[in-house]
Scaffold this active site. Sequence first.
Site, mmCIF file in Angstrom:
data_model
loop_
_atom_site.group_PDB
_atom_site.id
_atom_site.type_symbol
_atom_site.label_atom_id
_atom_site.label_comp_id
_atom_site.label_asym_id
_atom_site.label_seq_id
_atom_site.Cartn_x
_atom_site.Cartn_y
_atom_site.Cartn_z
ATOM 1 N N GLU A 169 -3.593 8.462 -2.117
ATOM 2 C CA GLU A 169 -2.810 7.217 -1.773
ATOM 3 C C GLU A 169 -1.871 7.046 -3.276
ATOM 4 O OE1 GLU A 169 -4.918 5.358 1.376
ATOM 5 O OE2 GLU A 169 -6.123 4.816 -0.725
ATOM 6 N N GLU A 170 -1.738 8.119 -3.771
ATOM 7 C CA GLU A 170 -0.750 7.832 -5.322
ATOM 8 C C GLU A 170 0.321 8.457 -5.615
ATOM 9 O OE1 GLU A 170 -5.007 7.555 -7.653
ATOM 10 O OE2 GLU A 170 -3.517 9.475 -7.951
ATOM 11 N N ASP A 217 -0.051 11.514 -0.590
ATOM 12 C CA ASP A 217 -1.013 12.036 -0.412
ATOM 13 C C ASP A 217 -2.952 11.944 -0.325
ATOM 14 O OD1 ASP A 217 -1.732 10.563 -3.013
ATOM 15 O OD2 ASP A 217 -2.488 12.634 -4.058
ATOM 16 N N TRP A 229 1.005 -1.252 0.069
ATOM 17 C CA TRP A 229 0.056 0.042 -0.286
ATOM 18 C C TRP A 229 0.569 1.200 -0.145
ATOM 19 C CZ3 TRP A 229 -4.329 -0.957 -1.474
ATOM 20 C CH2 TRP A 229 -5.609 -0.172 -0.919
ATOM 21 N N GLU A 278 -18.748 6.127 -4.968
ATOM 22 C CA GLU A 278 -17.620 7.200 -5.164
ATOM 23 C C GLU A 278 -17.884 7.839 -6.633
ATOM 24 O OE1 GLU A 278 -13.424 5.484 -4.125
ATOM 25 O OE2 GLU A 278 -14.005 5.981 -5.987
#
Length: 571
Positions: A197-198, A194, A138, A422
Amino acid sequence: MRRFILSALGLCASLSWATSVETYISTEGPIAKAGVLANIGAEGSKSSGAYPGVVIASPSTTNPDYLYTWVRDSSLVFKALIDEYTSGEDTTLRSLIDEFISAEANIQQVTNPSGTVTTGGLGEPKFMINETAFTGAWGRPQRDGPALRSTAMITYANWLLSNNNASYVSDTLWPIIQLDLDYVMNYWNQSTFDLWEEIDSSSFFTTAVQHRALVQGSALATAIGQTSAVSGYNTQAINVLCFLQSYWNPTSGYVTANTGGGRSGIDANTVLASIHTFDIDAGCDAVTFQPCSDVALSNLKVYVDSFRSIYSINSGYGADEAVATGRYPEDVYQGGNPWYLATFAVAEQLYDALAVWANQGSIAVTDISLAFFQQFDSSIAAGTYSSSTSTYTTLSTAIKTFADGFVSVDATYTPSNGGLAEQYSRTNGTPVSAVDLTWSYASALTVFARRAGEFPASWGASGLTVSSVCEPNSGPTVSVTFNVNATTTYGQNIYLTGSVSALTDWSTTSALAMSSANYPIWSVTVTLPASSSIQYKYINIENGDVTWESDPNNSITTPATGDMTLNDTWR
């Protein structure tokens, strides 16, 4: 929570538009509230066995699998619920809030791939819904979670103090809050993934919420007599606020959301930061990027405009009309579509701005915000317009309509059952990606509240000034020795570069020279941030010509303490 009635202040939008938005809010509001509660264990109807007080991101288990609990999402969701409880809007939430407190206290103590509670583990972004560690690959660490969790709990703590329950604050809440605040204090200047999550770099959203947490944490510590913590929080709050200014891009008129990643930096990250650090007592302060500040308004225009031409569903709308917005224009995740929470966030920033203008009785237009206001009055000039002027009325009315438009866009693409996924398709508006996203529902609750004139209590943003000298916070560090077996010819030398400043931020001109004393082993020892995810590569330089080793980048997570030695082979 404070209440301001926008319509009573002469800020009514056109009747038909306002009526359609009000109709949507009246039906979607209860659905959104139920959607949030359904995703909280253990009693939530869609919480799928989550432990008490644990927020699932979504009940979706495939494409994508969101049946986890994120510290960031959970904290934002419960901040909204705590605001409702402490304002008296929903007095039934206390037991649920206390369960959240207990769940997060447990999660703090779980050893995970980012470390233990004292060695960086608080930067772990997500956990299993039974409060155990997620151990898969992750983007970690993510350093916004501790700041957001402490902010939510401090809001609750302040209410408890005002209602004569200091013992619970000192005995139960403060130990949890202090762990998070100490983490923020020690790690704020370290690289972070960030909120999407990238990208592993510095993030405007993370820096902004870290600053708020330290300011509020210092005030709470003072209130309950934890004076030993105050100095450190105050010192780093000053430094974080100073660093926050570096994200502003004056040439292009927007906030560069992330310092890395090879993208434009135009990102919903910045709008979300503005609304989640909103303080109605701070006015239009540019230092903390308040929603009605000239920098925040300029940034908002650039952000919104970046989506006008890339989504098919936005075609045909004028430059002063609302459109669907997403995370960032280069996005490709799940098709790179508009997000409900991103589009709601635009409306929320505008409602915040309208409330402050009404509160102070004027609108200030500067050279920085001029382009934003010219959307609504092409002849507008820089200046301050009091509420008694026709210009104020023209601008406030048009901006209220503009804000309602973003709610209406989301309303258009909300299915008949009111479920908020989403995203929704950029081509036809069909809901896509994770169903029943808890954060989507929470974003609906907060934007509806702001439109109704309900605003959270001040957090201390008013009157803050930027220090003339920014002092970085190095935080905990470790010594890492890099060894690489690399065969070279005469005139060639091996250098090291990587993703953090200690590794020269991928520079080839200032890359770290490695020693060949033990050739063909080339070595260099570097002091690096502890408990951090870092990428690096070796390069071969001959007469100024640079040859990189082959992809992919090398990746490590540094230990919390002690030395580390790496033995690599040139690829």
